[in-house]
Design a protein around this motif. Structure first.
Motif, PDB file in Angstrom:
ATOM      1  N   ILE A 202       0.839  -1.202   0.000  1.00  0.00           N
ATOM      2  CA  ILE A 202       0.000   0.000   0.000  1.00  0.00           C
ATOM      3  C   ILE A 202       0.881   1.262   0.000  1.00  0.00           C
ATOM      4  CG2 ILE A 202      -1.478   1.380   1.539  1.00  0.00           C
ATOM      5  CD1 ILE A 202      -3.172  -0.599   0.161  1.00  0.00           C
ATOM      6  N   LEU A 203       1.990   1.207   0.740  1.00  0.00           N
ATOM      7  CA  LEU A 203       2.885   2.368   0.776  1.00  0.00           C
ATOM      8  C   LEU A 203       3.531   2.626  -0.580  1.00  0.00           C
ATOM      9  CD1 LEU A 203       4.511   1.972   4.307  1.00  0.00           C
ATOM     10  CD2 LEU A 203       3.073   3.867   3.530  1.00  0.00           C
ATOM     11  N   MET A 204       3.738   1.568  -1.350  1.00  0.00           N
ATOM     12  CA  MET A 204       4.258   1.769  -2.708  1.00  0.00           C
ATOM     13  C   MET A 204       3.172   2.406  -3.582  1.00  0.00           C
ATOM     14  SD  MET A 204       7.393   0.920  -2.516  1.00  0.00           S
ATOM     15  CE  MET A 204       7.303   1.467  -0.779  1.00  0.00           C
ATOM     16  N   VAL A 205       1.945   1.912  -3.463  1.00  0.00           N
ATOM     17  CA  VAL A 205       0.841   2.543  -4.187  1.00  0.00           C
ATOM     18  C   VAL A 205       0.722   4.010  -3.754  1.00  0.00           C
ATOM     19  CG1 VAL A 205      -1.645   2.486  -4.641  1.00  0.00           C
ATOM     20  CG2 VAL A 205      -0.383   0.345  -4.369  1.00  0.00           C
ATOM     21  N   ALA A 206       1.051   4.270  -2.487  1.00  0.00           N
ATOM     22  CA  ALA A 206       0.986   5.630  -1.954  1.00  0.00           C
ATOM     23  C   ALA A 206       2.157   6.494  -2.413  1.00  0.00           C
ATOM     24  CB  ALA A 206       0.939   5.588  -0.433  1.00  0.00           C
ATOM     25  N   GLY A 207       3.068   5.910  -3.200  1.00  0.00           N
ATOM     26  CA  GLY A 207       4.157   6.711  -3.759  1.00  0.00           C
ATOM     27  C   GLY A 207       5.349   6.915  -2.853  1.00  0.00           C
ATOM     28  N   MET A 208       5.467   6.126  -1.771  1.00  0.00           N
ATOM     29  CA  MET A 208       6.584   6.361  -0.852  1.00  0.00           C
ATOM     30  C   MET A 208       7.917   5.858  -1.402  1.00  0.00           C
ATOM     31  SD  MET A 208       5.269   8.301   1.229  1.00  0.00           S
ATOM     32  CE  MET A 208       6.401   8.589   2.581  1.00  0.00           C
ATOM     33  N   ASP A 209       7.865   5.080  -2.464  1.00  0.00           N
ATOM     34  CA  ASP A 209       9.056   4.753  -3.272  1.00  0.00           C
ATOM     35  C   ASP A 209      10.045   3.805  -2.612  1.00  0.00           C
ATOM     36  OD1 ASP A 209       9.947   5.888  -6.038  1.00  0.00           O
ATOM     37  OD2 ASP A 209      11.803   5.652  -4.891  1.00  0.00           O
ATOM     38  N   LYS A 210      10.532   4.137  -1.446  1.00  0.00           N
ATOM     39  CA  LYS A 210      11.465   3.248  -0.752  1.00  0.00           C
ATOM     40  C   LYS A 210      11.093   3.209   0.723  1.00  0.00           C
ATOM     41  CE  LYS A 210      15.488   4.122  -3.679  1.00  0.00           C
ATOM     42  NZ  LYS A 210      16.628   5.061  -3.826  1.00  0.00           N
ATOM     43  N   SER A 239       9.776   0.842  -5.191  1.00  0.00           N
ATOM     44  CA  SER A 239       8.970   0.989  -6.406  1.00  0.00           C
ATOM     45  C   SER A 239       9.862   1.130  -7.628  1.00  0.00           C
ATOM     46  CB  SER A 239       8.079   2.220  -6.297  1.00  0.00           C
ATOM     47  OG  SER A 239       7.056   1.991  -5.368  1.00  0.00           O
ATOM     48  N   ALA A 524      -1.125   1.675  -9.320  1.00  0.00           N
ATOM     49  CA  ALA A 524      -0.090   0.982  -8.542  1.00  0.00           C
ATOM     50  C   ALA A 524       1.183   0.905  -9.375  1.00  0.00           C
ATOM     51  CB  ALA A 524      -0.563  -0.409  -8.157  1.00  0.00           C
ATOM     52  N   PRO A 525       2.321   1.292  -8.824  1.00  0.00           N
ATOM     53  CA  PRO A 525       3.568   1.204  -9.584  1.00  0.00           C
ATOM     54  C   PRO A 525       4.122  -0.217  -9.541  1.00  0.00           C
ATOM     55  CG  PRO A 525       4.035   2.003  -7.391  1.00  0.00           C
ATOM     56  CD  PRO A 525       2.529   1.812  -7.462  1.00  0.00           C
TER      57      PRO A 525
ATOM     58  N   TRP B  24       3.805   9.201 -11.584  1.00  0.00           N
ATOM     59  CA  TRP B  24       2.355   9.350 -11.729  1.00  0.00           C
ATOM     60  C   TRP B  24       2.038  10.621 -12.511  1.00  0.00           C
ATOM     61  CZ3 TRP B  24       4.753   7.044  -7.744  1.00  0.00           C
ATOM     62  CH2 TRP B  24       4.223   5.834  -7.259  1.00  0.00           C
ATOM     63  N   ARG B  42       7.824  10.662  -5.415  1.00  0.00           N
ATOM     64  CA  ARG B  42       8.059  11.157  -4.042  1.00  0.00           C
ATOM     65  C   ARG B  42       8.986  12.365  -4.026  1.00  0.00           C
ATOM     66  NH1 ARG B  42      11.583   7.371  -0.194  1.00  0.00           N
ATOM     67  NH2 ARG B  42      13.059   9.065   0.149  1.00  0.00           N
ATOM     68  N   ASN B 103       0.662   1.462 -15.611  1.00  0.00           N
ATOM     69  CA  ASN B 103      -0.594   1.079 -14.973  1.00  0.00           C
ATOM     70  C   ASN B 103      -1.596   2.217 -15.124  1.00  0.00           C
ATOM     71  OD1 ASN B 103      -2.217  -0.755 -13.628  1.00  0.00           O
ATOM     72  ND2 ASN B 103      -0.859  -0.958 -11.862  1.00  0.00           N
ATOM     73  N   TYR B 128      -3.929   5.512   0.853  1.00  0.00           N
ATOM     74  CA  TYR B 128      -2.836   5.399  -0.132  1.00  0.00           C
ATOM     75  C   TYR B 128      -2.853   6.540  -1.127  1.00  0.00           C
ATOM     76  CZ  TYR B 128      -6.762   2.690  -2.025  1.00  0.00           C
ATOM     77  OH  TYR B 128      -8.011   2.254  -2.403  1.00  0.00           O
ATOM     78  N   ARG B 132      -0.124  10.281  -1.071  1.00  0.00           N
ATOM     79  CA  ARG B 132       0.532  10.860  -2.250  1.00  0.00           C
ATOM     80  C   ARG B 132       0.576  12.384  -2.202  1.00  0.00           C
ATOM     81  NH1 ARG B 132      -2.322   7.469  -7.175  1.00  0.00           N
ATOM     82  NH2 ARG B 132      -1.604   5.398  -6.501  1.00  0.00           N
TER      83      ARG B 132
END
Lengths: 583, 583
Positions: A202-210, A239, A524-525, B24, B42, B103, B128, B132
């Motif tokens: 979910i955090l990757m979908v949220a764009g947190m990347d690492k 991501s 989702a990335p 994105w 990010r 995606n 999520y 962002r």
């Protein structure tokens, strides 16, 4: 102020200084007119000296200090007449002028020394005394250092440590959850996470990347020797990555931690496909500190020996130079060992390629020439012994893998301090379970197939599905799986298809993982990650055998904390508030 | 490989380079023959440029990319003709040659912009997407930095991070526990820790000397606006220390974190006794960003006004230069405000010391001269307004404390960005609870009295016991309690006496804390510690208002995670295995 210095730092430089130390009495020794106390704290031991002639009152007081008394001593640093080269503070002692008893101690149930005389249960019960011992204390300090270096390394690469919740939702897939009744939502339950898997995705979908987190995980399993109901994971996700990015990043982490914590330079980690690991070592976590690589031996067929001719698979390995180390009794023992139900082999074939000639359990069916030729064909030489198992292929490989480890143990083939790390790659995506009559995910249901095997997902043929390889990888060190992970599915359709293959109905998938499937609708990335067992990593790094040694307050095999006596009964009132009943 | 750079790093230096970015779609803009996509990750936003004349197929493809689509673009870095000075990458754009859709996304329920149009429940459900957004993302990144700097600082001082168990034992004292049924020990329960208090004390007995842990804590309380069932604590403990050692060490921590994370140099923290804080600000966590210090006004007595003459206590404060800011209506509003049950005052006395003369709600009973003299005696000048409350002393001080905060809010007396940190010291050890008809520990039952008040522990007189001061301290920043701690009792007898005062029977004390009392028999060192609320510290540091903003996946007021829909019903089978029933 309780101290000016700790018990590990005084040296010749300090001679003449007035200092105050506080700590525990390791031991008090009376030598006629002199009394010495070894004063201990986390940092070391310093000798305190008392002289009956100079100050009889103080010396008498010192003589009353029993083991583990807590005292404060003020005095002057002196050079010792007889130095102790084994101790960093061994050149000096404190000529004490003032002594204060801070706390007494009753006699401990075991001595606070490197070699303790307490059994494990006793040591767990008095864990606060056990931790005072160097071997235990040092392990906890080592763990601190490993965690610190891990955080440093990952933070420098731009990873963010993000805390995920501990009160989450129960999902029947995987191991058994610990659950937590909700008072405010009567009849409903939280679950403690087996891992933050879905949250990190979910955090990757949220764009947190690492993302990373050093995080507690919980599994309500029947405990085997080296399992704990709560354990700690170094949990990571990235991501826009492929397998190679992950391997590079975390190979770097492992090397960096070995270097900073052990001053060991690991070479580039070799990589091995799952298939090769199984075929050559009978294990997906091969221990490469010794050889004993498997050879395929179907060439043995055709000699009229029914057992061999009809075998699904025949595999063996050569033990170099150990022919004479195996007496008949040793071989009988080993044969009994492989026939134990835990291993399950039908029997053990050996070929002793001795200097006096060849000897084998199948000598009745093969001539010496044949056995010699066979031995030579697999690079066995005089002085070697060959062990062979046969039967259904998958089982035989696993049995031979177990035998390989046992022979290495018995022959002492593992060099102390040796480190052999590798990546095992391309695991099968799915594992057929006969009992449940369905596929289970080999890693977990979010693992992506290799891009080139993606098409096979649409098949309904069991063999085709079984042949799908996953973009999954394990880090193996010295025969232990230290970490594992995969590229994840980031496409809702593929994820839905995977749930379908795993026997989830649409409703079940929605009820359990609806939030993740929902998240996949919103961009989702591509992403993937890995998780390391911190307890195990520390254990393996120091050549230990039990993760318990690296956990400050471990539980016993019944899941009990014997020090605090938990779990325990609770108030009727608490149960009432939670609207639950026992029984 | 998904990218050569991230979306926040390209500058004029990169012009001419071929790069690949992934991210994105923030927005796509069609300007006749040109299409621009703002690509976000990010790290920032980079502009992608497409030209219909040069590559119509690619440009058409770009125009199909909706908000939050995940794409990969390869092209050459160009200098922009119209630069965007508000964006670090605003000097350049990518002339795209290759575009890959990674995606899709359906239309998000709110826009991913700094000012979102989603309500809180919607934002939590789609957390999520919320993450962002820059304001949320930045807060999680800030939290990571605060935690990292905290670990760095403490590790450098020799503190060891040691993990304590999450599956522990329920103790009725304090807040309500979350409990976890044990499958292997039927009818018994673990509890999730409200804090690792007893374990960190055990670690001091174990000789670990300096411990810290950034650790989750759990309290099953009815949730107020800014409470969460799970929250994170920076938990610390030290051996051989007095109050001064702890204050020095952790004042250093706070200063270091403010410096490294906000570049703010905090001055030496002022210290205030609990009694003074209550007497001067009506709060044990005074907000010192504004003055409004209390004055004692018993001198008002003796004028024949029964209400005042019979008051147990009369206190007030001067609001400088705000006489004209309070209309009659404002004063009526404020009077209603203090009369609300949450505050509970009977009424509000004011003195408006205007340039045109004096005006007061008690003008009937006091002459203008008397009111002027009174005002002057408390340093009020023309243009000021004075607010006064009276009644039972303790209640009046608290009410006036609430009024003080409310007036500061209404008058906007708090300067944005101002930081006022202080230590509040010498709290009472015990707090009498009328309802339970017994003492409760003001901090917790392990808090030590001040050495000079130790003798009072032997008293049975309620007033004497109530007057015992604790070796306890709170760190207060901008009117919020950020951390608190104490020197602990390390003597078994004193600890036993404290339990006795708190109404524990010997059996109860033994059942709940026997392991700690037991540990105290084996040479417990003098020790003390502190714990900081990490969620709150982050919130206050950035001038925020809700700790939820600093928690990646917070729960709502009903303790629900609305994203994953937890807690939830569980399988009958799980309940059966645990031997529990609902209802």
């Amino acid at each position: 102020m309780y101290r000016t210095h700790n018990c590990g730092e005084l040296r010749m430089d300090h001679v003449g200084q007035k200092v105050t130390l506080s700590g525990w009495v390791q031991i008090a020794r009376n030598l006629g007119g002199l009394t010495f106390i070894d004063l201990r704290d986390r940092y070391g031991i310093t000798q305190l000296a008392f002289n009956m002639d100079e100050n009889s009152e103080l010396c008498t007081q010192a003589r009353k200090c029993g083991r583990e008394f807590v005292i404060q001593a003020t005095g002057v640093v002196k050079e010792r007449s007889s130095k102790n080269a084994n101790r960093p503070t061994g050149d000096v002692e404190i000529q004490v002028h003032e002594l204060k008893l801070l706390n007494e101690s009753i006699v401990p149930p075991f001595t606070i020394e490197d070699e303790s005389d307490g059994g494990e249960e006793l040591r767990l019960r008095y864990r606060y005394l056990d931790i005072r011992r160097n071997p235990v204390k040092d392990k906890l300090m080592f763990r601190h250092q490993v965690a610190l270096e891990t955080r440093k390394y990952l933070s420098q690469l731009g990873f963010l440590e993000i805390e995920t919740p501990y009160l989450i939702k129960s999902t029947p897939e995987g191991a058994r959850d610990f659950i937590v009744p909700s008072r405010m939502n009567s009849g409903q339950f939280y679950a403690l996470p087996q891992s933050p898997q879905t949250f990190k995705q979910i955090l990757m979908v949220a764009g947190m990347d690492k993302y990373f987190q050093i995080v507690r995980c919980f599994r309500d399993e029947d405990l085997r020797a080296d399992r704990q109901p709560e354990f700690t994971q170094v949990d990571c996700e990235m991501s826009f990555v492929e397998v190679e990015d992950i391997l590079q990043t975390f190979e770097g982490l492992v090397k960096s931690v070995y270097k900073s914590c052990l001053d060991i330079d690991l070479p580039e980690l070799p990589r091995m496909n799952y298939d090769e690991a199984m075929e050559s070592y009978g294990s997906d976590k091969p221990d490469l500190r010794f050889d004993l690589k498997f050879v395929e031996l179907s060439k043995m067929k055709g000699n009229g020996f029914q057992l061999i001719d009809s075998a699904d698979a025949i595999y063996g390995f050569v033990v170099k130079g150990k022919e004479s180390s195996f007496s008949n009794k040793d071989i009988n023992d080993l044969t009994e060992w492989v026939k134990r139900p835990q291993i399950g082999a039908k029997g053990l074939i050996y070929i002793k390629y001795g200097s006096e000639g060849i000897k084998s359990s199948i000598g009745k069916f093969y001539s010496d020439e044949q056995l010699t030729a066979l031995s030579k064909s697999i690079s066995a030489e005089k002085g070697d012994i060959v062990f062979i198992l046969l039967g259904e292929k998958e089982k035989t490989l696993k049995q031979l893998g177990d035998l390989r480890l046992e022979v290495a143990r018995r022959m002492d083939l593992i060099k102390t301090g040796d480190v052999k790390a590798l990546w095992v790659l391309n695991f099968p995506l799915l594992e057929w379970n006969e009992e449940a009559n369905r596929f289970f995910a080999m890693h977990h249901p979010f693992t992506s197939p290799l891009p080139e095997d993606l098409d096979k997902m649409n098949s309904t043929d069991r063999n085709t599905l079984a042949s799908i390889r996953a973009a999954a990888y394990d880090l193996v060190i010295n025969g232990s799986e230290i970490g594992g992970g995969s590229i994840r599915i980031h496409d809702r359709q593929i994820q839905a298809r995977n749930f379908e293959i795993l026997g989830f109905s649409k409703e079940e998938a929605e009820a359990q993982f609806g939030f993740l499937l929902g998240a996949f609708e919103y961009g989702a990335p591509p992403h993937g990650g890995i998780a390391f067992g911190l307890d195990r990593l520390c254990t393996i790094m120091q050549g230990g055998t039990s993760i318990r040694d690296y956990i400050a307050f471990p539980k016993n095999n019944m899941g009990r904390d014997v020090m605090i006596d938990a779990p325990s009964a609770i108030d009727e009132k608490q149960l009432k508030e939670l609207n639950i009943k026992i029984g």
